[in-house]
Design a protein around this motif. Structure first.
Motif, PDB file in Angstrom:
ATOM      1  N   TRP A 158      -6.435  -1.782  -6.741  1.00  0.00           N
ATOM      2  CA  TRP A 158      -6.450  -1.895  -5.634  1.00  0.00           C
ATOM      3  C   TRP A 158      -5.103  -2.164  -5.051  1.00  0.00           C
ATOM      4  CZ3 TRP A 158      -5.502  -5.411  -0.844  1.00  0.00           C
ATOM      5  CH2 TRP A 158      -5.593  -4.893  -0.240  1.00  0.00           C
ATOM      6  N   ALA A 159      -4.853  -3.305  -5.691  1.00  0.00           N
ATOM      7  CA  ALA A 159      -3.121  -3.814  -4.611  1.00  0.00           C
ATOM      8  C   ALA A 159      -2.422  -2.519  -5.017  1.00  0.00           C
ATOM      9  CB  ALA A 159      -2.936  -4.857  -5.492  1.00  0.00           C
ATOM     10  N   PHE A 160      -2.305  -1.881  -6.530  1.00  0.00           N
ATOM     11  CA  PHE A 160      -1.132  -0.594  -6.795  1.00  0.00           C
ATOM     12  C   PHE A 160      -1.208   0.129  -5.324  1.00  0.00           C
ATOM     13  CE2 PHE A 160      -0.953   3.402  -8.512  1.00  0.00           C
ATOM     14  CZ  PHE A 160       0.016   3.268  -9.128  1.00  0.00           C
ATOM     15  N   ALA A 161      -2.684   0.974  -6.171  1.00  0.00           N
ATOM     16  CA  ALA A 161      -2.822   1.564  -4.353  1.00  0.00           C
ATOM     17  C   ALA A 161      -2.631   1.244  -2.814  1.00  0.00           C
ATOM     18  CB  ALA A 161      -3.994   2.414  -4.551  1.00  0.00           C
ATOM     19  N   HIS A 162      -2.779   0.309  -2.462  1.00  0.00           N
ATOM     20  CA  HIS A 162      -2.430   0.154  -1.103  1.00  0.00           C
ATOM     21  C   HIS A 162      -1.022  -0.097  -1.626  1.00  0.00           C
ATOM     22  CE1 HIS A 162      -1.941  -2.065   2.274  1.00  0.00           C
ATOM     23  NE2 HIS A 162      -1.125  -2.912   1.633  1.00  0.00           N
ATOM     24  N   GLY A 163      -0.212  -0.795  -2.002  1.00  0.00           N
ATOM     25  CA  GLY A 163       1.387  -0.607  -2.124  1.00  0.00           C
ATOM     26  C   GLY A 163       1.916   0.304  -2.413  1.00  0.00           C
ATOM     27  N   MET A 164       1.522   1.533  -2.713  1.00  0.00           N
ATOM     28  CA  MET A 164       2.050   2.523  -3.523  1.00  0.00           C
ATOM     29  C   MET A 164       2.091   2.923  -1.504  1.00  0.00           C
ATOM     30  SD  MET A 164       3.531   3.831  -5.715  1.00  0.00           S
ATOM     31  CE  MET A 164       3.098   5.117  -5.749  1.00  0.00           C
ATOM     32  N   ILE A 169       3.855   5.017   3.392  1.00  0.00           N
ATOM     33  CA  ILE A 169       3.810   4.923   5.040  1.00  0.00           C
ATOM     34  C   ILE A 169       4.584   4.411   5.925  1.00  0.00           C
ATOM     35  CG2 ILE A 169       2.801   4.113   6.577  1.00  0.00           C
ATOM     36  CD1 ILE A 169      -0.331   4.901   5.415  1.00  0.00           C
ATOM     37  N   HIS A 170       5.660   3.706   5.460  1.00  0.00           N
ATOM     38  CA  HIS A 170       6.287   2.766   5.946  1.00  0.00           C
ATOM     39  C   HIS A 170       7.993   4.045   5.632  1.00  0.00           C
ATOM     40  CE1 HIS A 170       5.180   0.152   8.395  1.00  0.00           C
ATOM     41  NE2 HIS A 170       3.871  -0.306   6.731  1.00  0.00           N
ATOM     42  N   GLY A 171       8.240   4.488   4.961  1.00  0.00           N
ATOM     43  CA  GLY A 171       9.239   5.853   4.120  1.00  0.00           C
ATOM     44  C   GLY A 171      10.194   4.904   3.561  1.00  0.00           C
ATOM     45  N   ARG A 172       8.989   4.038   2.532  1.00  0.00           N
ATOM     46  CA  ARG A 172      10.656   3.192   1.532  1.00  0.00           C
ATOM     47  C   ARG A 172      10.831   3.798   0.114  1.00  0.00           C
ATOM     48  NH1 ARG A 172      10.169  -2.300   2.860  1.00  0.00           N
ATOM     49  NH2 ARG A 172      12.140  -1.768   1.643  1.00  0.00           N
ATOM     50  N   PHE A 173      10.349   4.469   0.151  1.00  0.00           N
ATOM     51  CA  PHE A 173      10.937   5.134  -0.898  1.00  0.00           C
ATOM     52  C   PHE A 173      11.863   6.464  -0.997  1.00  0.00           C
ATOM     53  CE2 PHE A 173       5.951   4.536  -2.005  1.00  0.00           C
ATOM     54  CZ  PHE A 173       6.930   3.853  -3.578  1.00  0.00           C
ATOM     55  N   ALA A 181       3.947  12.086  -9.688  1.00  0.00           N
ATOM     56  CA  ALA A 181       4.439  11.029 -11.057  1.00  0.00           C
ATOM     57  C   ALA A 181       4.491  10.093 -10.904  1.00  0.00           C
ATOM     58  CB  ALA A 181       5.943  11.523 -11.442  1.00  0.00           C
ATOM     59  N   ALA A 182       4.679   8.734  -9.709  1.00  0.00           N
ATOM     60  CA  ALA A 182       4.441   7.964  -9.883  1.00  0.00           C
ATOM     61  C   ALA A 182       2.870   7.196  -9.826  1.00  0.00           C
ATOM     62  CB  ALA A 182       5.496   6.882  -8.559  1.00  0.00           C
ATOM     63  N   TRP A 183       2.846   7.520  -9.108  1.00  0.00           N
ATOM     64  CA  TRP A 183       1.141   7.546  -8.637  1.00  0.00           C
ATOM     65  C   TRP A 183       0.229   7.429 -10.395  1.00  0.00           C
ATOM     66  CZ3 TRP A 183      -2.946   5.468  -5.535  1.00  0.00           C
ATOM     67  CH2 TRP A 183      -2.272   5.746  -3.758  1.00  0.00           C
ATOM     68  N   ARG A 184       0.647   8.870 -10.996  1.00  0.00           N
ATOM     69  CA  ARG A 184       0.428   9.813 -12.063  1.00  0.00           C
ATOM     70  C   ARG A 184       0.705   7.815 -13.369  1.00  0.00           C
ATOM     71  NH1 ARG A 184       1.813  14.467 -10.991  1.00  0.00           N
ATOM     72  NH2 ARG A 184       3.607  14.194 -12.290  1.00  0.00           N
ATOM     73  N   ALA A 185       1.660   7.326 -13.255  1.00  0.00           N
ATOM     74  CA  ALA A 185       2.088   6.426 -14.445  1.00  0.00           C
ATOM     75  C   ALA A 185       1.454   5.736 -13.354  1.00  0.00           C
ATOM     76  CB  ALA A 185       3.666   6.508 -13.790  1.00  0.00           C
ATOM     77  N   GLY A 186       1.037   5.033 -12.823  1.00  0.00           N
ATOM     78  CA  GLY A 186       0.474   3.892 -12.338  1.00  0.00           C
ATOM     79  C   GLY A 186      -1.317   3.970 -12.652  1.00  0.00           C
ATOM     80  N   VAL A 187      -1.980   5.095 -12.624  1.00  0.00           N
ATOM     81  CA  VAL A 187      -2.752   5.357 -12.546  1.00  0.00           C
ATOM     82  C   VAL A 187      -3.360   5.172 -14.203  1.00  0.00           C
ATOM     83  CG1 VAL A 187      -4.655   6.718 -13.126  1.00  0.00           C
ATOM     84  CG2 VAL A 187      -3.518   6.428 -10.754  1.00  0.00           C
ATOM     85  N   ARG A 188      -2.095   6.187 -14.985  1.00  0.00           N
ATOM     86  CA  ARG A 188      -2.357   5.754 -16.392  1.00  0.00           C
ATOM     87  C   ARG A 188      -2.085   4.284 -16.717  1.00  0.00           C
ATOM     88  NH1 ARG A 188       0.295  10.919 -16.701  1.00  0.00           N
ATOM     89  NH2 ARG A 188      -1.122  12.124 -16.858  1.00  0.00           N
ATOM     90  N   THR A 189      -1.571   3.503 -16.432  1.00  0.00           N
ATOM     91  CA  THR A 189      -0.989   1.868 -16.941  1.00  0.00           C
ATOM     92  C   THR A 189      -2.269   1.144 -16.416  1.00  0.00           C
ATOM     93  OG1 THR A 189       1.602   2.228 -16.325  1.00  0.00           O
ATOM     94  CG2 THR A 189      -0.121   0.093 -16.177  1.00  0.00           C
ATOM     95  N   LEU A 190      -2.735   1.236 -15.416  1.00  0.00           N
ATOM     96  CA  LEU A 190      -4.081   0.873 -15.086  1.00  0.00           C
ATOM     97  C   LEU A 190      -5.337   1.267 -15.594  1.00  0.00           C
ATOM     98  CD1 LEU A 190      -3.452   0.751 -11.130  1.00  0.00           C
ATOM     99  CD2 LEU A 190      -3.520  -1.309 -13.043  1.00  0.00           C
TER     100      LEU A 190
END
Length: 192
Positions: A158-164, A169-173, A181-190
């Motif tokens: 949840w912390a990963f998903a919430h942070g992403m 939403i805040h336009g920080r990327f 791709a970042a979501w896929r990498a994060g999910v694979r890692t978790l």
């Protein structure tokens, strides 16, 4: 919202519309009354204060998140492992084919569809005392099942998903960031 009167539901839906249109800071009792075409004191017949209205908007958003995650879990359960993989609309072909990935996609889609309600619900302490009983647990249950009821792992996911989602939403990327791709990498890692 079934615990509210019809007029109370109308007020909460108007408050949600205000938040959706202009962000959490736009929700004031005066702005809400103006939006409804009434005088602000009339709102106090239904809600003791702005915090009570916000709690109901948060509850509505949390219920919608629960429903989105439950629907993703149900779609995933219906897909037979022997069937050819068909990615969900908008999903990449190399997307992880796990319940965790399905939940992550649903969580992101729901948050991005309602960014201001998401921020209202997540950028300050959750008013648990004012939420319907078991609502928070219901929203967490699909993730708990996906994590084999490992609370610490579920919190990390949840912390990963919430942070992403919050950063998106805040336009920080950067504009050229490949967030899928970042979501896929994060999910694979978790998932490891």
């Amino acid at each position: 919202m079934s615990r509210l009167t019809p007029r109370g539901r109308e007020i909460v839906l108007a408050a949600r519309a205000l938040v959706e249109e202009s962000g959490p800071a736009a929700l004031t009792m005066r702005a809400l009354a103006d939006h409804l075409g009434i005088k602000a004191p009339s709102l106090y017949k239904h809600f003791p204060d702005k915090a009570a209205v916000e709690a109901e908007v948060i509850a509505l958003g949390l219920l919608e998140t629960a429903e989105a995650l439950e629907a993703a879990e149900e779609r995933f359960a219906r897909s037979a492992p022997s069937a050819p993989f068909v990615p969900e609309p908008g999903a990449a072909v190399d997307e992880p084919r796990t319940l965790l990935a399905a939940l992550a996609r649903a969580y992101r889609a729901d948050a991005l569809a309602h960014p201001h309600v998401y921020l209202l619900a997540t950028e300050r302490p959750l008013p648990r005392h004012a939420l319907p009983e078991e609502l928070e647990a219901r929203a967490a249950m699909p993730l708990m099942r996906a994590c084999d009821y490992d609370v610490d792992r579920a919190r990390a996911v949840w912390a990963f998903a919430h942070g992403m989602v919050s950063l998106e939403i805040h336009g920080r990327f950067p504009d050229d960031a490949d967030l899928a791709a970042a979501w896929r990498a994060g999910v694979r890692t978790l998932e490891r």
